[in-house]
Design a protein around this motif. Structure first.
Motif, PDB file in Angstrom:
ATOM      1  N   LEU A 398       3.745 -57.568   5.118  1.00 61.56           N
ATOM      2  CA  LEU A 398       3.677 -56.220   4.563  1.00 61.56           C
ATOM      3  C   LEU A 398       5.020 -55.839   3.981  1.00 61.56           C
ATOM      4  O   LEU A 398       5.979 -56.621   4.032  1.00 61.56           O
ATOM      5  CB  LEU A 398       3.251 -55.232   5.657  1.00 61.56           C
ATOM      6  CG  LEU A 398       1.872 -55.479   6.280  1.00 61.56           C
ATOM      7  CD1 LEU A 398       1.626 -54.482   7.401  1.00 61.56           C
ATOM      8  CD2 LEU A 398       0.769 -55.393   5.239  1.00 61.56           C
ATOM      9  N   ASN A 399       5.088 -54.642   3.399  1.00 64.00           N
ATOM     10  CA  ASN A 399       6.335 -54.185   2.801  1.00 64.00           C
ATOM     11  C   ASN A 399       7.380 -53.982   3.895  1.00 64.00           C
ATOM     12  O   ASN A 399       7.242 -53.108   4.744  1.00 64.00           O
ATOM     13  CB  ASN A 399       6.096 -52.868   2.035  1.00 64.00           C
ATOM     14  CG  ASN A 399       7.328 -52.425   1.271  1.00 64.00           C
ATOM     15  OD1 ASN A 399       8.250 -53.222   1.038  1.00 64.00           O
ATOM     16  ND2 ASN A 399       7.363 -51.161   0.875  1.00 64.00           N
ATOM     17  N   GLY A 400       8.414 -54.826   3.888  1.00 63.27           N
ATOM     18  CA  GLY A 400       9.486 -54.719   4.864  1.00 63.27           C
ATOM     19  C   GLY A 400       9.236 -55.484   6.150  1.00 63.27           C
ATOM     20  O   GLY A 400      10.077 -55.416   7.072  1.00 63.27           O
ATOM     21  N   PHE A 401       8.109 -56.251   6.311  1.00 58.95           N
ATOM     22  CA  PHE A 401       7.817 -57.028   7.510  1.00 58.95           C
ATOM     23  C   PHE A 401       7.762 -58.514   7.173  1.00 58.95           C
ATOM     24  O   PHE A 401       7.219 -58.909   6.133  1.00 58.95           O
ATOM     25  CB  PHE A 401       6.488 -56.583   8.128  1.00 58.95           C
ATOM     26  CG  PHE A 401       6.568 -55.265   8.848  1.00 58.95           C
ATOM     27  CD1 PHE A 401       6.862 -55.214  10.194  1.00 58.95           C
ATOM     28  CD2 PHE A 401       6.356 -54.078   8.148  1.00 58.95           C
ATOM     29  CE1 PHE A 401       6.944 -53.992  10.845  1.00 58.95           C
ATOM     30  CE2 PHE A 401       6.444 -52.854   8.791  1.00 58.95           C
ATOM     31  CZ  PHE A 401       6.746 -52.812  10.139  1.00 58.95           C
ATOM     32  N   TYR A 402       8.318 -59.314   8.087  1.00 57.94           N
ATOM     33  CA  TYR A 402       8.372 -60.772   7.912  1.00 57.94           C
ATOM     34  C   TYR A 402       7.906 -61.435   9.215  1.00 57.94           C
ATOM     35  O   TYR A 402       8.078 -60.888  10.315  1.00 57.94           O
ATOM     36  CB  TYR A 402       9.795 -61.237   7.574  1.00 57.94           C
ATOM     37  CG  TYR A 402      10.325 -60.706   6.268  1.00 57.94           C
ATOM     38  CD1 TYR A 402      10.222 -61.449   5.099  1.00 57.94           C
ATOM     39  CD2 TYR A 402      10.951 -59.465   6.219  1.00 57.94           C
ATOM     40  CE1 TYR A 402      10.718 -60.951   3.892  1.00 57.94           C
ATOM     41  CE2 TYR A 402      11.441 -58.960   5.028  1.00 57.94           C
ATOM     42  CZ  TYR A 402      11.324 -59.710   3.872  1.00 57.94           C
ATOM     43  OH  TYR A 402      11.811 -59.218   2.688  1.00 57.94           O
ATOM     44  N   THR A 403       7.317 -62.650   9.078  1.00 57.09           N
ATOM     45  CA  THR A 403       6.901 -63.454  10.240  1.00 57.09           C
ATOM     46  C   THR A 403       7.625 -64.790  10.195  1.00 57.09           C
ATOM     47  O   THR A 403       7.816 -65.378   9.116  1.00 57.09           O
ATOM     48  CB  THR A 403       5.395 -63.687  10.263  1.00 57.09           C
ATOM     49  OG1 THR A 403       4.995 -64.342   9.056  1.00 57.09           O
ATOM     50  CG2 THR A 403       4.633 -62.381  10.433  1.00 57.09           C
ATOM     51  N   LEU A 404       8.012 -65.289  11.371  1.00 51.77           N
ATOM     52  CA  LEU A 404       8.683 -66.586  11.506  1.00 51.77           C
ATOM     53  C   LEU A 404       7.721 -67.530  12.208  1.00 51.77           C
ATOM     54  O   LEU A 404       7.255 -67.256  13.330  1.00 51.77           O
ATOM     55  CB  LEU A 404       9.972 -66.439  12.319  1.00 51.77           C
ATOM     56  CG  LEU A 404      10.902 -67.650  12.378  1.00 51.77           C
ATOM     57  CD1 LEU A 404      11.445 -67.991  11.007  1.00 51.77           C
ATOM     58  CD2 LEU A 404      12.061 -67.371  13.333  1.00 51.77           C
ATOM     59  N   VAL A 405       7.349 -68.655  11.547  1.00 53.32           N
ATOM     60  CA  VAL A 405       6.336 -69.590  12.067  1.00 53.32           C
ATOM     61  C   VAL A 405       6.913 -70.991  12.077  1.00 53.32           C
ATOM     62  O   VAL A 405       7.926 -71.286  11.420  1.00 53.32           O
ATOM     63  CB  VAL A 405       5.051 -69.538  11.210  1.00 53.32           C
ATOM     64  CG1 VAL A 405       4.424 -68.149  11.262  1.00 53.32           C
ATOM     65  CG2 VAL A 405       5.355 -69.943   9.775  1.00 53.32           C
ATOM     66  N   THR A 406       6.244 -71.895  12.872  1.00 53.09           N
ATOM     67  CA  THR A 406       6.620 -73.312  12.897  1.00 53.09           C
ATOM     68  C   THR A 406       6.065 -74.000  11.667  1.00 53.09           C
ATOM     69  O   THR A 406       4.982 -73.682  11.177  1.00 53.09           O
ATOM     70  CB  THR A 406       6.098 -73.992  14.170  1.00 53.09           C
ATOM     71  OG1 THR A 406       4.669 -73.883  14.203  1.00 53.09           O
ATOM     72  CG2 THR A 406       6.675 -73.332  15.421  1.00 53.09           C
ATOM     73  N   GLU A 407       6.829 -74.969  11.209  1.00 53.63           N
ATOM     74  CA  GLU A 407       6.425 -75.685   9.994  1.00 53.63           C
ATOM     75  C   GLU A 407       5.870 -77.067  10.312  1.00 53.63           C
ATOM     76  O   GLU A 407       4.914 -77.510   9.681  1.00 53.63           O
ATOM     77  CB  GLU A 407       7.613 -75.778   9.036  1.00 53.63           C
ATOM     78  CG  GLU A 407       7.266 -76.329   7.666  1.00 53.63           C
ATOM     79  CD  GLU A 407       8.443 -76.273   6.718  1.00 53.63           C
ATOM     80  OE1 GLU A 407       8.248 -76.446   5.507  1.00 53.63           O
ATOM     81  OE2 GLU A 407       9.581 -76.050   7.208  1.00 53.63           O
ATOM     82  N   VAL A 408       6.437 -77.761  11.300  1.00 52.49           N
ATOM     83  CA  VAL A 408       5.976 -79.093  11.702  1.00 52.49           C
ATOM     84  C   VAL A 408       5.920 -79.134  13.231  1.00 52.49           C
ATOM     85  O   VAL A 408       6.261 -78.165  13.911  1.00 52.49           O
ATOM     86  CB  VAL A 408       6.927 -80.192  11.166  1.00 52.49           C
ATOM     87  CG1 VAL A 408       6.873 -80.257   9.646  1.00 52.49           C
ATOM     88  CG2 VAL A 408       8.353 -79.948  11.654  1.00 52.49           C
ATOM     89  N   ALA A 409       5.467 -80.289  13.787  1.00 54.65           N
ATOM     90  CA  ALA A 409       5.431 -80.468  15.244  1.00 54.65           C
ATOM     91  C   ALA A 409       6.869 -80.540  15.785  1.00 54.65           C
ATOM     92  O   ALA A 409       7.782 -81.055  15.135  1.00 54.65           O
ATOM     93  CB  ALA A 409       4.661 -81.734  15.605  1.00 54.65           C
TER      94      ALA A 409
END
Length: 951
Positions: A398-409
């Motif tokens: 959303l506007n002004g919100f970010y998520t941090l996720v895993t990319e690989v194992a």
């Protein structure tokens, strides 16, 4: 003056030395002296030999010396005179400082025998240090307007001496304007102050010179001085004046430090030092002093902090100008701040995970962020990024919100923790950015087994170690974490020479330290192998093992063993050397071995003692005994050589062997000379003593065992003769009562038993009770008296020489077959009556049954007459039951056809046997049908007879 002072010092030192010698104390091997410091070298401290009660010869023979350890040897010993002397200059202040008392401690060591005496020398202080000041002069600048009572602190003097020799007092001169004030402090020193007691007048006296003197209390008294100079200053009667009452300035926010804001200026009409003006920021706000500072000489205001327009748009401060006399003036300065793009993006963590499993799938969300920038337009546009070299990515939601996720194992063994830095930058010029770091722990999964640091281990341990000694440590590492990485060490089961390895070593489960369980012997085991397993704490656990080799190092713990010549205790072995032997003749060779290894087993041979050292020598390496000169007729026949064999260990061990050498040309000569060769008397005496002692103990034990065995055998043999050798059938017989014709009363019952045993009856028990009567009475009906007949002979069962077959009845038994008691008393032939006929016939089965029935009836009637309290029939038949009124049916045994009556009372048997040897039985009177003998009545038998008469 200096020479007189030195002479006085020397005299005082000598007096102190004399008093110290008088006051020395010596107790329990300890001597104390007291000497002043700074004594000259060679001065006598004290007569140590006299004080310790030692002789000068003892000092020399004992190699007396002074031991001071690692410290300087200030005191020395003169062994010729037995006195202690000063060897080095002793400065009490350098040695002990302010420590009191100051003493030197050392030891006097003697040898042969070794003795140790402790000596203490106390170093007393002398007044050898003058009080001194750090600075030889002190200068003050005091205004002439200084008020009375003003204090000025002076420096303290220093005196290294202590006690009365130390610093005692101060004095100040002259005292026209100032006086001295002393104040004691907690550390023992004095605070020295100069107090103004009279106003100063620069026009009369612009400079004052004073003298401060510090004096100690020693003899002679010593002092030190410090010169004090006071410069009287002129009075300042003009204050500084600023050019403007208000100053204004502008500055950009985020301006660099050191930027000049503005400059203020003030003037003073005074001259000299009173004209000098200094500038200060006089404000109570701490923020102002952190952002700005002013040059005290020029009045320039400089930026020293960071200006933020969002925090404050302007700043106001007060500037004060002060001259050297303390007069001042003030003005105000206003600073306006100009705004620029100086706001960084603000990052807020909405949600995050502290840990994640290493086997989590990609695109797993680990954090959510909110980013905001208070600036406007392009300065408020924000973009966020992370390090591209980590297995994560950031996405906009959303506007002004970010998520941090895993990319690989993920793999925890590669990285157990990630510090993820998120950087957000705006579009301003210059661009500003903010960053935040997220710490993510990777949770472990037990997927790695422990790995040892080495593929195999080798360790060395010296033999004769103490049990429990730590040998070395095995280490294994597990790439996992926490419980999965906790490694436990286990000693795998194995054996060394048939013995479990756990009896040799043990391993610490936590640290992997391998300890020795026993003391190793290199001569028994030189090395051994075992395996150690490392197991983690995961579920299920993973493990690995490693091979460990322990090698035992040799110690010199075995002395050499002499193999030849063999030393015998009783016989004498001698080597024979002909008198014609030349130089270098090989007499014999000493052969020895050492079970140690290496240099510990290198042996050397030396001749320790010999009857004639000039005749023989021993090879150092080979042990060969050879002659070193020509043998002559003067040489003794008996030569005794003592050879010592030493190894090369540290420390070395040795063994000795005695070699007997006979110098002779013939064997008979050797025998004649060696017959009186002395043996080891002590060894023979000890051997004889132990042999005699062992022989006495063995003989005592043998005789004791022999007596016990014979006693047991005799006892068993007598029992077996009673129970086993009787082969005749025995029928119970109850003789009738006898009456006492002499009117002396009723005799007790005498009951006879006849015992019939089978050939297999020796396996059962046969018990006889105590005797109830000592005599057996026989009544002849034709006579009016009572004949008491003692048993004339022992029972055949008690005779050791009696045959297995029973003997025929005696001739003096005069009862005919019909007169003999028992159911089988049928009339026999004349040969039976005379005692010369055949052995009576055994009773028939009907007669035995009839006798048993009569016995049962008799027992039943006797039991009924006893009443309560007689413990029943079983108790009456017990050997412990001895009541006289109860008839005992086990006392006597009557054998049909025999003149003997067996009794179980040993006293009766013995008495009967003695009387039988002294008197013979009287011949019985013949009668046609004599009645059987009757036993004397007892209360029980009387009641029984009464009952029968009533019936």
């Amino acid at each position: 003056m200096v020479n007189q002072t030195t002479a006085d010092r020397t005299m005082r030192r000598q007096v102190l030395l004399f008093l110290s010698a008088l006051c020395l104390s010596c107790a329990l091997g300890q001597v104390s002296y007291s000497v002043p410091e700074e004594m000259t070298k060679g001065s006598v401290v004290g007569n140590i030999a006299h004080d310790l009660g030692l002789d000068l010869k003892r000092l020399k023979s004992g190699k007396a010396r002074v031991y001071t350890g690692a410290s300087v040897e200030y005191i020395g010993l003169n062994k010729d005179r037995g006195v202690l002397l000063i060897q080095e200059r002793i400065d009490r202040e350098a040695l002990c400082g302010e420590t009191t008392p100051c003493a030197l401690h050392f030891q006097l060591i003697l040898e042969n025998p070794m003795e140790l005496f402790r000596v203490t020398v106390e170093i007393t202080d002398i007044n050898d240090n003058t009080p001194s000041f750090t600075n030889v002069e002190k200068r003050f600048e005091i205004s002439e307007s200084a008020v009375i009572g003003s204090k000025f602190i002076l420096a303290n003097a220093i005196d290294s001496d202590i006690g009365m020799n130390g610093l005692q007092r101060y004095s100040l001169s002259p005292t026209d304007n100032f006086v001295l004030k002393l104040e004691n402090q907690g550390d023992g020193n004095k605070k020295v102050e100069m107090v103004l007691q009279k106003p100063l007048d620069r026009e009369k006296q612009d400079r004052i010179s004073l003298m401060l003197t510090a004096v100690d209390g020693g003899e002679p008294q010593m002092s030190g001085t410090m010169q004090i100079f006071v410069n009287v200053l002129d009075v300042n009667d003009n204050a500084p004046t600023f050019a403007k009452p208000l100053y204004r300035a502008k500055i950009l926010e985020n301006s660099p430090k050191g930027t000049s804001v503005t400059t203020v200026s003030a003037s003073d009409k005074d001259i000299g030092s009173n004209k000098d003006v200094s500038y200060h920021i006089s404000t109570s706000k701490r923020l102002i002093s952190e952002l700005f500072k002013i040059d005290s000489k020029s009045g320039e205001i400089i930026l020293v902090g960071e200006i933020d327009y969002e925090k404050a748009k302007s700043y106001q401060m007060a500037i004060e100008a002060v001259d050297s006399g303390g007069l001042s003036d003030s003005t105000k300065v206003t600073v306006d701040v100009i705004d620029i793009n100086d706001n960084n993006p603000q990052i807020n963590i909405v949600s995050k995970s502290d840990s994640i499993l290493e086997d989590s799938p990609p695109n797993t969300v680990i954090a959510m962020l909110s980013v905001n920038d208070p600036d406007s337009e392009n300065n408020g546009e924000v973009e966020c990024n992370i390090d591209p070299n980590i297995p994560f990515k950031i996405q906009t939601t959303l506007n002004g919100f970010y998520t941090l996720v895993t990319e690989v194992a993920l793999d925890r063994e590669i990285a157990s923790q990630y510090n993820i830095s998120v950087t957000c930058s705006d579009e301003g010029v210059p661009s500003l950015s903010s960053s935040v770091t997220l710490t993510l722990q990777i949770s472990d999964v037990n997927d790695n087994a422990p790995v040892f640091e080495r593929s195999s281990y080798e360790a060395y341990i010296v033999e004769n170690n103490t049990p429990g000694l730590s040998i070395f440590t095995v280490r294994a590492r597990d790439a996992d974490w926490n419980q999965n990485a906790r490694v436990s060490y286990i000693l795998e089961d194995s054996s060394v020479n048939g013995v479990p390895v756990s009896s040799y070593v043990s391993v610490s489960a936590d640290s992997g330290v391998i300890h020795a369980v026993r003391s190793f012997d290199y001569e028994q085991i030189k090395d051994f192998h075992f395996r150690v397993k490392a197991q983690d704490g995961g579920s299920p656990p993973l493990s690995s093992n490693v091979s460990v080799k322990i090698m035992i190092q040799d110690q010199n713990d075995n002395p050499p063993q002499v193999l030849y010549p063999v030393q015998t205790g009783g016989s004498l072995v001698a080597e024979m050397v002909l008198r014609s032997a030349d130089v270098g003749y090989l007499v014999t060779k000493v052969v020895a071995v050492d079970v140690d290894s290496g240099q510990n087993a290198w042996l050397s041979y030396k001749l320790q003692k010999a009857t004639d050292r000039a005749l023989f020598e021993v090879g150092l390496q080979n042990g060969e005994i050879r002659t070193i000169r020509q043998v002559t007729d003067k040489d003794a026949v008996k030569q005794r050589l003592t050879v010592i064999v030493e190894d090369n260990g540290q420390p070395s061990r040795s063994a000795t062997v005695i070699v007997n050498v006979a110098v002779a040309d013939s064997f008979p000569e050797v025998l004649s000379e060696f017959t009186d060769f002395p043996h080891d008397k002590e060894y023979n005496d000890n051997l004889t003593f132990y042999l005699v002692l062992a022989l006495a103990v063995v003989s005592f034990l043998f005789i004791t065992c022999l007596v016990v065995i014979i006693s047991v055998k005799i006892y068993r043999w007598r029992q077996s003769r009673v129970l086993y050798h009787s082969s005749l059938p025995v029928i119970p017989y109850y003789p009738p009562r006898y009456s006492d014709t002499l009117g002396t009363g009723t005799l007790p019952h005498v009951y006879n038993y006849e015992v019939c045993r089978t050939t297999d009856s020796r396996r059962s028990d046969c018990k006889f009770g105590g005797a109830g009567s000592q005599n057996v009475l026989i009544m002849d009906p034709s006579s009016t008296g009572t004949m008491q007949r003692m048993q004339s002979e022992k029972s055949i069962l008690d005779e050791p020489d009696s045959p297995l077959e029973q003997k025929p009845p005696n001739n003096d038994w005069r009862f005919t077959q019909g007169q003999r008691p028992g159911p089988s008393g049928a009339t026999g032939g004349p040969e039976v009556a005379m005692g010369t006929g055949p052995w009576p016939q055994p009773p028939t089965e009907a007669e035995q049954l009839q006798a048993l029935m009569a016995a049962a009836n008799e027992v039943s009637e006797a039991t009924a007459t006893l009443g309560p309290g007689t413990m029943g029939l079983s108790t009456r038949y017990s050997p412990q039951f001895t009541l006289q009124h109860v008839p005992d049916y086990r006392q006597n045994v009557y054998i049909p056809g025999s003149t003997a009556t067996l009794t179980s009372n040993p006293q009766q048997q013995q008495a009967t046997a003695q009387q039988a040897t002294q008197q013979a039985l009287p011949p019985p009177q013949a009668s046609a049908q004599p009645e059987p003998p009757k036993a004397a009545q007892t209360p029980a038998s009387k009641k029984k007879s009464t009952k029968k008469e009533k019936k």
